[in-house]
Each structure stands twice: as C-alpha cells, then as structure tokens.
Write a protein that holds these residues in place. Structure first.
Motif, PDB file in Angstrom:
ATOM      1  N   LYS A  80      43.776  39.138  40.711  1.00  0.00           N
ATOM      2  CA  LYS A  80      44.176  38.515  41.968  1.00  0.00           C
ATOM      3  C   LYS A  80      43.360  37.257  42.234  1.00  0.00           C
ATOM      4  N   TYR A  81      42.048  37.357  42.160  1.00  0.00           N
ATOM      5  CA  TYR A  81      41.195  36.184  42.322  1.00  0.00           C
ATOM      6  C   TYR A  81      39.798  36.510  41.805  1.00  0.00           C
ATOM      7  N   VAL A  82      39.013  35.458  41.622  1.00  0.00           N
ATOM      8  CA  VAL A  82      37.653  35.563  41.094  1.00  0.00           C
ATOM      9  C   VAL A  82      36.707  34.899  42.085  1.00  0.00           C
ATOM     10  N   ARG A  83      35.651  35.620  42.462  1.00  0.00           N
ATOM     11  CA  ARG A  83      34.652  35.090  43.381  1.00  0.00           C
ATOM     12  C   ARG A  83      33.329  34.915  42.653  1.00  0.00           C
ATOM     13  N   GLY A  84      32.578  33.915  43.037  1.00  0.00           N
ATOM     14  CA  GLY A  84      31.271  33.675  42.434  1.00  0.00           C
ATOM     15  C   GLY A  84      30.207  33.437  43.491  1.00  0.00           C
ATOM     16  N   THR A  85      29.030  33.982  43.265  1.00  0.00           N
ATOM     17  CA  THR A  85      27.904  33.805  44.177  1.00  0.00           C
ATOM     18  C   THR A  85      26.665  33.477  43.356  1.00  0.00           C
ATOM     19  N   SER A  86      25.951  32.418  43.786  1.00  0.00           N
ATOM     20  CA  SER A  86      24.737  32.000  43.097  1.00  0.00           C
ATOM     21  C   SER A  86      23.548  32.118  44.040  1.00  0.00           C
ATOM     22  N   MET A  87      22.464  32.639  43.526  1.00  0.00           N
ATOM     23  CA  MET A  87      21.218  32.724  44.290  1.00  0.00           C
ATOM     24  C   MET A  87      20.053  32.458  43.350  1.00  0.00           C
ATOM     25  N   PHE A  88      18.856  32.516  43.873  1.00  0.00           N
ATOM     26  CA  PHE A  88      17.688  32.180  43.069  1.00  0.00           C
ATOM     27  C   PHE A  88      17.555  33.135  41.885  1.00  0.00           C
ATOM     28  N   GLY A  89      17.747  32.617  40.676  1.00  0.00           N
ATOM     29  CA  GLY A  89      17.553  33.386  39.459  1.00  0.00           C
ATOM     30  C   GLY A  89      18.663  34.346  39.111  1.00  0.00           C
ATOM     31  N   MET A  90      19.734  34.426  39.918  1.00  0.00           N
ATOM     32  CA  MET A  90      20.786  35.418  39.671  1.00  0.00           C
ATOM     33  C   MET A  90      22.158  34.857  40.002  1.00  0.00           C
ATOM     34  N   SER A  91      23.153  35.355  39.278  1.00  0.00           N
ATOM     35  CA  SER A  91      24.545  34.980  39.508  1.00  0.00           C
ATOM     36  C   SER A  91      25.401  36.238  39.539  1.00  0.00           C
ATOM     37  N   PHE A  92      26.299  36.299  40.510  1.00  0.00           N
ATOM     38  CA  PHE A  92      27.221  37.430  40.636  1.00  0.00           C
ATOM     39  C   PHE A  92      28.654  36.909  40.609  1.00  0.00           C
ATOM     40  N   ILE A  93      29.467  37.487  39.725  1.00  0.00           N
ATOM     41  CA  ILE A  93      30.891  37.157  39.643  1.00  0.00           C
ATOM     42  C   ILE A  93      31.681  38.420  39.974  1.00  0.00           C
ATOM     43  N   TYR A  94      32.601  38.316  40.925  1.00  0.00           N
ATOM     44  CA  TYR A  94      33.439  39.449  41.330  1.00  0.00           C
ATOM     45  C   TYR A  94      34.876  39.165  40.892  1.00  0.00           C
ATOM     46  N   VAL A  95      35.349  39.918  39.897  1.00  0.00           N
ATOM     47  CA  VAL A  95      36.712  39.770  39.390  1.00  0.00           C
ATOM     48  C   VAL A  95      37.571  40.841  40.063  1.00  0.00           C
ATOM     49  N   ILE A  96      38.467  40.415  40.946  1.00  0.00           N
ATOM     50  CA  ILE A  96      39.298  41.333  41.727  1.00  0.00           C
ATOM     51  C   ILE A  96      40.644  41.509  41.029  1.00  0.00           C
ATOM     52  N   PHE A  97      40.979  42.748  40.664  1.00  0.00           N
ATOM     53  CA  PHE A  97      42.242  43.062  39.989  1.00  0.00           C
ATOM     54  C   PHE A  97      43.236  43.659  40.990  1.00  0.00           C
ATOM     55  N   GLU A  98      44.481  43.752  40.534  1.00  0.00           N
ATOM     56  CA  GLU A  98      45.503  44.410  41.346  1.00  0.00           C
ATOM     57  C   GLU A  98      45.124  45.867  41.586  1.00  0.00           C
ATOM     58  N   ASP A  99      45.602  46.431  42.704  1.00  0.00           N
ATOM     59  CA  ASP A  99      45.177  47.776  43.100  1.00  0.00           C
ATOM     60  C   ASP A  99      45.593  48.846  42.098  1.00  0.00           C
ATOM     61  N   ASP A 100      46.721  48.642  41.397  1.00  0.00           N
ATOM     62  CA  ASP A 100      47.199  49.666  40.471  1.00  0.00           C
ATOM     63  C   ASP A 100      46.679  49.467  39.044  1.00  0.00           C
ATOM     64  N   THR A 101      45.734  48.562  38.850  1.00  0.00           N
ATOM     65  CA  THR A 101      45.169  48.315  37.524  1.00  0.00           C
ATOM     66  C   THR A 101      44.120  49.367  37.190  1.00  0.00           C
ATOM     67  N   ASP A 102      44.175  49.897  35.973  1.00  0.00           N
ATOM     68  CA  ASP A 102      43.168  50.849  35.542  1.00  0.00           C
ATOM     69  C   ASP A 102      41.824  50.144  35.431  1.00  0.00           C
ATOM     70  N   ILE A 103      40.793  50.705  36.041  1.00  0.00           N
ATOM     71  CA  ILE A 103      39.503  50.034  36.135  1.00  0.00           C
ATOM     72  C   ILE A 103      38.865  49.850  34.760  1.00  0.00           C
ATOM     73  N   TYR A 104      39.063  50.810  33.856  1.00  0.00           N
ATOM     74  CA  TYR A 104      38.429  50.690  32.539  1.00  0.00           C
ATOM     75  C   TYR A 104      39.183  49.714  31.643  1.00  0.00           C
ATOM     76  N   TRP A 105      40.489  49.606  31.822  1.00  0.00           N
ATOM     77  CA  TRP A 105      41.246  48.554  31.138  1.00  0.00           C
ATOM     78  C   TRP A 105      40.771  47.193  31.623  1.00  0.00           C
ATOM     79  N   ALA A 106      40.519  47.076  32.936  1.00  0.00           N
ATOM     80  CA  ALA A 106      40.046  45.811  33.493  1.00  0.00           C
ATOM     81  C   ALA A 106      38.669  45.444  32.940  1.00  0.00           C
ATOM     82  N   ARG A 107      37.790  46.426  32.805  1.00  0.00           N
ATOM     83  CA  ARG A 107      36.458  46.137  32.267  1.00  0.00           C
ATOM     84  C   ARG A 107      36.528  45.678  30.814  1.00  0.00           C
ATOM     85  N   GLU A 108      37.459  46.224  30.046  1.00  0.00           N
ATOM     86  CA  GLU A 108      37.633  45.790  28.662  1.00  0.00           C
ATOM     87  C   GLU A 108      38.092  44.335  28.593  1.00  0.00           C
ATOM     88  N   ARG A 109      39.027  43.960  29.483  1.00  0.00           N
ATOM     89  CA  ARG A 109      39.503  42.579  29.488  1.00  0.00           C
ATOM     90  C   ARG A 109      38.380  41.610  29.854  1.00  0.00           C
TER      91      ARG A 109
END
Length: 425
Positions: A80-109
């Motif tokens: 659906k969309y990708v969010r990114g957050t940057s802070m001192f020494g660290m980066s967080f990326i949040y990849v949001i998938f469709e609600d009916d997507t299998d979570i482990y299939w999403a992690r493989e992708r």
C-alpha cells in the motif's frame, strides 16, 4: 425459496435436528480452540526494516540509508505504501501491505529487495527485519529480582541465558532486553603517547582486530595418528588486550598498554529503566508472534520461566511487571457472564410471554446454537475472542430473540386458527 426450505425442514425433522446437533458440537469445539485476547489486533499488516549506523546525524541517515531503502522497497506487489523515519544513528522503514497479505510472504518479498538494496548502502550499515509481531504483541514484561548483583551481571544473565531460553517458547517472536549495562572492553587512547611513538588510531584498531581471531591449519599425520592443527587467538581478558603489540621499534614491541588504558565498562546509554522508583532494573519484553493465541503464549512463557529459574544464580528470580493474561481473563469473563445472563433472561421472558413451553423451547434452543455458530465463524475468519467480538455476540442475542419470537408467534397463530377452523384449511 424460503417456503420450500421450511417445507423441507418440516418433512425432515430428524435431519434438521442432527445438523443442529452437529453445529452445536462443532461450536463447542470452536469455543475451546478459539484464540483469546483482551483487545482485537487492529494494527496494520507491516514489515519493519531497521538499519543501525551509529554516530551519524539524522540527515546523513536520511540521505545514505533511508532514501535508498525507501525507493528500492517501493513497487513490490500488494504494498500500500512505504514510510521512512530517520534519527540519530538509526533508520526505520515501515512497509505496509494489504490487509489480506500473508505476513511471511511479505517478509520474503522484502528480503528479496534488501539483497539488492544493501549494495547501495555505506559500509557498516546493514538492514535487518524487525520481529514478526504486531503493535499489540507486548504480552508480558518481567524484571530480574537480583539483590546485591550489579546491573552488568544482571544484563549478562538476561542476554546470554534467559533471553535464549524464552525465545524457544512456541508463539514468541522476540525477547527484547532492557535496562542494565552491556559489558564491553574500552580502549582509551592517549594522543600524546600516540604522537610520541608515531602511531595512528587505525593502526591500534587493526592490531586489536587481527589479534582477536582463531586460525585453522590442516590435518597432520604422525605415526598413524592424525593431529588437527589450529591456533587459539580469541581475547579473553583485559590483560590479553593490554599485551597486544602494535608496532616494533628497535626490536622493542609497543603494546596497547603503552599508548592506552584498557578497562571493562558498559556501553553508552541514552536512558535508564526504573522500577517503581526503587532504582534501575534489568528485564525483558515478550513479543508475541503474529496471529498467535495470547493467553496460551503467556501460559507457556510462565511455564518456561519455572524451568529457567532452576538455572539462575542463587537469590535471582523473576518479577513479572506486566501480564496481559489478567486483563484477558477479566475482560473475557465479564463479557461471558453478561452473555450467559442475557441468554437466561431472554429465555425466561420468552417463556412468560408465550406461556407455551414448546414454542419457548424453539426460541431458547436458538440462543446457544447461534452463539456456537458465531464461534465457528470467528475461527473461520481468524478472529480472536476479545471484548469487541464477544460484545457483538452479546448484542446479537436481542436480534435473535426478536426474530425467533416473530416467527414462532406467527406459526403459533396460524396453527391455532387451523385448529379452531378446520374448514379454513
């Protein structure tokens, strides 16, 4: 269509009763196997990518880590969309998938994309996936009650014994440690001595790195006996570090202790964990895996804690700070009590107003049967027993009773008219 269905049901009462009994038994089984939690999991279907590159400012993290990762993680299927957050020494990326997507299939992708995107990152910045848990996955917090033991020893017990044991519990995604000090060797260089011996910081770092290594040889046979040749080179104490040679001048080795001070200390911290204002504490957070039964996982973790306690040092024990099982039990018991009370009150009211036990029995049987069918559907759609789902079932009892009363009363009226006026048939 409805008339035919009613007619078929009236002609095959035994089959209808058998189907109802089968659904009731299936429903009882669904009640016993349904996942139990206090609150529904409404968090997004997401995969978190965490990258640590310590010592860099948020702007550098944004330009060299977050931006390359976000641009390469976009365009994946069912995202659906990708969010990114940057802070001192660290980066967080949040990849949001469709609600009916299998979570482990999403992690493989996501992992497939990271295999390529990692080549675009600077040296030392290695992206990793976050735990396969959700926003409501923190089901249990605990601390180590260890009077007289320093915080570094407590953190070592947590990181190297307790954490590994509890991570083996079925349904646990991660044991996140907090508090205390993470032990480390620190080498404090003296710039004046470095200048005197004409040494640089990279030379010292390289000496320590190359002297903390195991080397292997080959098999050596002598008198029909095979010997495995290897060298032992791992650093095991501060004395080992102090005696590492950095450079040789006039056949005299310049050691680490000649240009620096070696000490055992803790890693730099940005905060502390205080328990009830009584001082610092060390412990962990149990993060439940996606889609697991919260009540069952908590019970299994507590049982594992009993086993782990046998191996803890004398005087050390677990102190559970937060336990969701109490909230789960109170919430579910409260709604279940309300559900039973509603069924009993509705049954009594139906019997009093109709004053015909066979008609009342038809309505009363529908109440537990409808609830059991509701639990069958909860299991089918993977919905847990929580405050919202059980409250919805409780509210539906009024609708079930209303519909049943209208149908039974209408049938009772037609049967009464037919008996009083046979010619009407």
């Amino acid at each position: 269509m409805i008339g035919k269905l009613i007619s078929i049901s009236l002609r095959n009462r035994v089959i209808v009763l058998l189907i109802a009994a089968g659904l009731f038994g299936w429903g009882i089984y669904s009640v016993s196997t349904n996942k139990v939690d206090a609150i529904p999991d409404l968090s997004e279907n997401q995969v978190i990518v965490f990258t640590e590159w310590m010592g860099r400012s948020p702007q550098i993290i944004e330009d060299q880590v977050t931006y390359p990762l976000v641009t390469n993680l976009q365009g994946m299927p069912q995202v659906k969309y990708v969010r990114g957050t940057s802070m001192f020494g660290m980066s967080f990326i949040y990849v949001i998938f469709e609600d009916d997507t299998d979570i482990y299939w999403a992690r493989e992708r996501v992992l497939e994309r990271l295999n390529y995107a990692s080549r675009l990152l600077p040296e030392g910045a290695i992206p990793t996936l976050g735990p396969d848990g959700t926003g409501v996955g923190h089901i249990l917090w605990y601390t180590l009650d260890a009077p007289g033991m320093d915080l570094g020893e407590q953190r070592a017990i947590q990181d190297w014994y307790v954490k590994f044991a509890l991570q083996n519990v079925a349904g646990v995604s991660e044991i996140a440690s907090f508090g205390g000090f993470q032990k480390q060797y620190q080498i404090t260089l003296d710039p004046n001595k470095l200048s005197y011996f004409n040494l640089s910081v990279p030379q010292v770092i390289n000496s320590v790195r190359t002297n903390n290594n195991e080397g292997g040889g080959r098999k050596f046979e002598l008198s029909d006996i095979g010997y495995i040749i290897k060298t032992t080179g791992y650093l095991q104490s501060m004395a080992d570090i102090e005696n590492i040679p950095v450079l040789t001048q006039n056949s005299i080795p310049i050691r680490i202790k000649d240009v620096a001070t070696v000490q055992m200390t803790g890693e730099s911290r940005l905060g502390i964990f205080d328990l009830n204002g009584e001082g610092e504490a060390v412990g962990g957070i149990v993060v439940m895996r996606y889609g697991e039964n919260a009540a069952e996982v908590i019970e299994n973790v507590k049982a594992k804690m009993q086993e782990v306690s046998a191996g803890l040092p004398k005087g050390v024990k677990f102190n559970i700070v937060y336990d969701r099982s109490g909230l789960i039990k109170e919430s579910v018991d409260s709604v279940q009590t309300t559900l039973v009370e509603e069924m009993l009150v509705a049954s009594v009211v139906v019997f009093i107003f109709l004053f015909h036990w066979r008609s009342a029995l038809v309505i009363i049987i529908q109440l537990p049967l409808s609830v059991c069918i509701g639990f069958i559907l909860l299991n089918a759609f993977g919905i847990s027993s929580n405050i919202m789902s059980l409250t919805g079932i409780a509210l539906s009892i009024g609708v079930i009773v209303d519909d049943a009363i209208v149908m039974v009363e209408n049938a009772y009226r037609h049967l009464a008219e037919a008996q009083n006026n046979p010619s009407h048939e």
